[in-house]
Design a protein around this motif. Structure first.
Motif: not given
Lengths: 511, 487
Positions: B245-253
């Motif tokens: 989760f950390f590697a995907s969504a927060p990166k986008v945000a």
């Protein structure tokens, strides 16, 4: 044939075969791979039959705008046609070479090979610069796996070296391609070939492309990945590496560097000559002292590729045609030599030259074919090697006599290391009992070497079949290069022969 | 601009808030027994939210009509594009996570609720057009994320990861707040359009420091070098689904937010921050690549890989134009697919007892024991390395094309050359899986959801992905246009 997407079909056949092989067990995978490559070869023959010599420059063109930023554009000229023919001709032989010697993970092996075939045809057929790049680069993945999984003891080091060396060369080329497309506003290769880039920018672009092609070629001193990769690759891998993958560098020069950057090519020609001269002499000398057969042939490949570059940068029709013929001939001959090494390696599992000897006694047919390919590698008249080397060296003589002189020593040195190899393997006493007990070529092996031998002789005796399709393309390239052609130092002037009596009169008169 | 219009524009956020609160109540009364139900409901809510934001993207929403609450919030095509990626990643996490936690007996009903709230916060981040909205979204996401990192309470590594993430995240927030206060002090406004107007005549020194501090704070959140130190530790320590989760969504945000701040608020002063971004990009590419070489734990490897990838995406930001922004968004899409696929593959690596295998050496010979899984992981590794014809290449291609078109040849050349270093460690994983003798450690079976997500992401990043370039490229261009239309 117009309108039928035969090039796409040629790309699709091995690809489908590759996917099928992934899911099949060993026996079925071998058959599928052989059938797929033979079908592709048949398609290649159809392609050649239908190629209109003297017709349009680009034939069998296809264009589909299905991607953003680049398009699925295919098409071939005579140069690409011949290289595609070489690829599809060698592929079934490679599969045959791996028929028994590959025992583990056969399905994956065959899949990797078929994938390589698709990508090679793609490289030669691509008419979009980014599509070309993708095919060009993608070949790294299957070759990495082929060397790394089925290679010899040092396979991992060799596979890394192969991958990272060639990748570093290629990414710089990609930056140059991005700039070119930005400046010229098109990704179409034929359009870019006619586009005149600013000569200052050409210098940088040429260097970026050179970084990639010189590694692929490979030119001295960035050739060191080649012996490592060759020695560790399985026989089929070596054949395809020497036979076709090395041609990508030469094809790159002939398709990109020369027509797109003529001024820069002329500017850097002395550099290429220097590297080629060094390569011919140095790698030939290295080849003489090798004790490993595959390494010897690998170094001889580097020397032969140097003859290709010297011919390409001769800036005349002779040199360019010669280079193309050397590439085709080397594809056949080096492939055949690796195959011959593979034949005895399968029997004795060593590549040490000293472990063999006197094979002409117990393997006469093998010795015959090895002799033919040895002579072709040296460049004996009547074999394919002679025609290309003669034309290339004749071409370079017109611009640089020194380069011609030094590169011609390559032929002498070539004779030295090849004949020395042949003497140690085929002649002499049968010192090794196990080598003396090896059986001669069987039917499968004959089916592989006989077509190669015939092709070598065909190209040596009647090279016109191979020169005709590319004559117009070479002439077009020559015309494109005319404006940047370097001044030759040989400057042959037609002397006036003075009448004999006049001279004698003058001679006598002075006394 | 009336309230009803504003409330209509934030419909996805309202949905997520209300659903999150309802799920929290269910969790409070249902207890951990209801966790599976709550997960399913949370996924449904996220999919519903995706359906709510999609029209803005397809309808090419941009301009004043998309602005809610007097310029605090903007629901345009850009926000929509980023939100779809965020919700998708969150939903994938929720699909994968229960199996992982249940096996450890640590599945708690709060997990899906926290993910929903984190997704809500991230949605607000990418929609923010005001420093205050920005901060609310950021903190909402971060607070949920700190808890998620420490979710395995009995595991020392997880607790350590949570604490590290919290301390460093709080520090980053502090730096960001300091930058925001400087910006506010020297421009007199917190709204992006107001800041843009105030700095039109050139940046004052104070505002310049504001930009620098804000950029530093945001670099923490996107883990760009030199603010990346926390990433490997947190990625390694946090439970694997949370790492995914950390590697995907927060990166986008965080990247979306950075784009909003730099391209919207300070878009006309690009030359002030461009060189900083160039430095961040190159440093991230190089450090991400070199740092990964010695790693033995595959989660740490993925952490360095994400640092490396962020560097590549920042190349697109350095171009500071619409093409660069579109390239970044496209790269983000591919990156999310590769990350989700990669972590699902890692989660599928289980030994006999069902414990996750994280040691790279244990993957030896995976291609012979588990050919499908090895093939999937190999595709992802080659794609991360950016080798054509896999789709990962296209992301790098687009950002570097943007850089070259913007005249930044040295950046492109150095960046590309450094990508070769990165290729080395991706190759190492392939080498271990394909060349080495089988270690026969990976034995556990995974459920169909893992396989489905891995298969879909591998298909997406396979050469077939190029067939989507026209469609996705068009969407990314629309989103980038919306970003620039705002200013």
């Amino acid at each position: 044939m117009s309108g039928f997407p035969i090039l796409s079909l040629m790309l699709a056949v091995p690809l489908i075969g590759a996917l099928a092989c992934l899911f099949l067990e060993a026996k079925a995978a071998r058959s599928v791979a052989l059938i797929a490559t033979l079908v592709d070869f048949a398609l290649g023959v159809v392609l050649w039959m239908n190629f209109d010599v003297g017709g349009a420059q680009w034939q069998f063109t296809e264009r589909l705008e299905i991607f953003s930023g680049f398009s699925w554009a295919l098409g071939i000229d005579g140069i690409a046609l011949l290289l595609i023919m070489l690829s599809v001709f060698l592929m079934p032989i490679c599969i045959g070479a791996s028929w028994n010697s590959i025992e583990k993970r056969v399905g994956e092996y065959m899949a990797a090979f078929l994938l390589v075939e698709t990508l090679m045809i793609g490289v030669f057929a691509a008419q979009d610069i980014f599509l070309f790049y993708m095919f060009f680069e993608a070949g790294l993945i299957p070759m990495y796996l082929i060397i790394g999984i089925w290679g010899g003891t040092d396979r991992i080091y060799a596979s890394y070296k192969f991958f990272l060396y060639t990748l570093l060369g290629s990414v710089l080329m990609l930056v140059a391609m991005l700039w070119m497309v930005h400046t010229a506003g098109t990704t179409d290769i034929p359009t870019l070939m006619a586009y005149d880039f600013d000569p200052h920018a050409q210098t940088w672009l040429w260097l970026a492309f050179f970084a990639s092609f010189a590694v692929k070629m490979p030119m001295w001193p960035v050739h060191t990945w080649l012996p490592a990769a060759h020695v560790q690759a399985p026989t089929g891998g070596s054949v395809i590496l020497a036979g076709v993958l090395l041609k990508m560098g030469g094809y790159g020069f002939i398709r990109f560097s020369l027509p797109m950057f003529p001024e820069a090519s002329a500017y850097f020609a002395p550099l290429v000559w220097g590297l080629s001269m060094a390569a011919v002499v140095i790698t030939s000398l290295i080849a003489i002292v090798q004790s490993d057969m595959k390494k010897l042939i690998a170094y001889s490949s580097v020397a032969h590729m140097a003859i290709v570059t010297i011919g390409l940068f001769a800036f005349n029709t002779q040199g360019l045609e010669g280079s193309m013929l050397v590439m085709l001939s080397h594809g056949l001959v080096a492939g055949a030599l690796f195959l011959c090494v593979g034949v005895i390696y399968d029997r004795l599992h060593t590549r040490e030259i000293s472990r063999y000897g006197g094979l002409a006694i117990n393997m006469p047919r093998y010795a015959l074919f090895l002799l033919l390919f040895t002579m072709a590698s040296i460049g004996l008249p009547g074999t394919s090697g002679f025609v290309g080397e003669f034309l290339s060296l004749g071409g370079i003589y017109q611009v640089s006599t020194w380069a011609a002189l030094i590169c011609t020593t390559g032929i002498i040195l070539g004779a030295a290391y090849m004949l020395y190899l042949y003497r140690r393997v085929a002649f002499g006493d049968q010192n090794n009992a196990d080598a003396a007990a090896m059986p001669d070529l069987d039917l499968r092996e004959l089916l592989m070497v006989v077509p190669l031998g015939l092709a070598v002789l065909w190209m040596g005796i009647y090279p016109e079949s191979f020169l005709a399709p590319m004559r117009a393309d070479i002439a077009a390239l020559d015309a494109r290069l005319a404006r940047a052609k370097p001044v030759g130092d040989s400057a042959p002037t037609i002397g006036k022969v003075k009448p004999a009596h006049e001279e004698s009169v003058a001679h006598g008169g002075s006394h | 601009m009336d309230w009803s219009q504003s409330l209509r524009l934030i419909a996805p956020e309202e949905t997520l808030s209300i659903a999150g609160l309802v799920l929290l109540l269910i969790a409070a009364w249902g207890g951990d027994k209801a966790s599976r139900l709550i997960s399913i409901l949370a996924v449904a809510v996220l999919v519903g939210a995706m359906a709510l934001v999609a029209p803005a993207l397809c309808g090419q929403a941009m301009g004043p009509d998309t602005s809610a609450f007097f310029g605090q919030f903007r629901a345009d095509a850009f926000a929509s594009y980023a939100k779809i990626l965020i919700y998708l990643s969150a939903a994938a996490t929720l699909v994968i996570a229960p199996a992982f936690f249940e096996r450890l007996g640590a599945m708690r009903a709060e997990f899906p609720v926290l993910v929903v709230f984190a997704a809500l916060g991230m949605g607000i981040m990418v929609s923010a057009t005001d420093l205050l909205t920005l901060y609310i979204g950021l903190e909402m996401n971060s607070l949920a994320a700190y808890v998620l990192a420490a979710f395995l309470r009995t595991d020392g590594r997880s607790a350590e990861a949570g604490l590290k993430y919290f301390v460093l995240g709080a520090l980053a927030s502090g730096i960001l707040l300091f930058g925001m206060s400087l910006t506010y002090g020297f421009t007199g406004t917190t709204s992006f359009s107001g800041i843009n107007a105030a700095v039109a005549g050139g940046l004052s020194h104070g505002a310049l420091f504001g930009v620098i501090f804000m950029l530093a704070g945001l670099s923490f959140k996107i883990s760009a070098v030199p603010f990346h130190m926390w990433t490997p530790d947190v990625y390694e320590g946090a439970p694997a689904p949370v790492t995914m989760f950390f590697a995907s969504a927060p990166k986008v945000a965080a990247l979306g937010l950075t784009m909003r701040v730099l391209l919207d608020a300070f878009g006309d002063q690009a030359q002030a921050w461009q060189q900083i971004v160039v430095f961040l990009a190159l440093a991230s590419i190089v450090v991400g690549a070199i740092g990964a070489i010695g790693q033995k734990n595959i989660k740490r490897l993925m952490a360095y890989s994400s640092i490396n990838n962020v560097g590549f995406m920042l190349v697109g930001l350095a171009a500071a134009n619409q093409q660069g922004a579109a390239a970044m968004l496209f790269y983000l899409t591919i990156y999310v697919a590769m990350t989700l696929g990669g972590f699902v593959a890692i989660l599928m690596l289980r030994d006999e007892d069902g414990n996750t295998v994280e040691d790279i050496a244990s993957l030896a010979g995976l291609s012979r024991t588990r050919p499908g899984l090895a093939l999937g992981l190999a595709i992802i590794m080659f794609s991360l390395a950016g080798i054509p014809p896999l789709f990962g290449f296209w992301g790098k291609f687009l950002v570097f094309q943007a850089a070259v078109d913007a005249g930044m040849m040295p950046l492109a050349a150095i960046g590309f050359a450094a990508s070769v270093i990165g290729a080395f460690y991706y190759l190492k994983v392939v080498k271990v899986m394909y060349f080495d003798e089988p270690a026969d450690v990976v034995k556990g079976e995974s459920d169909v959801w893992h396989k489905a997500i891995l298969a879909v992401s591998c298909l997406f990043i396979s050469p077939l992905g190029y067939l989507l370039t026209k469609w996705l490229g068009g969407l990314a261009a629309t989103a980038a246009m919306a970003l620039f239309f705002a200013s």
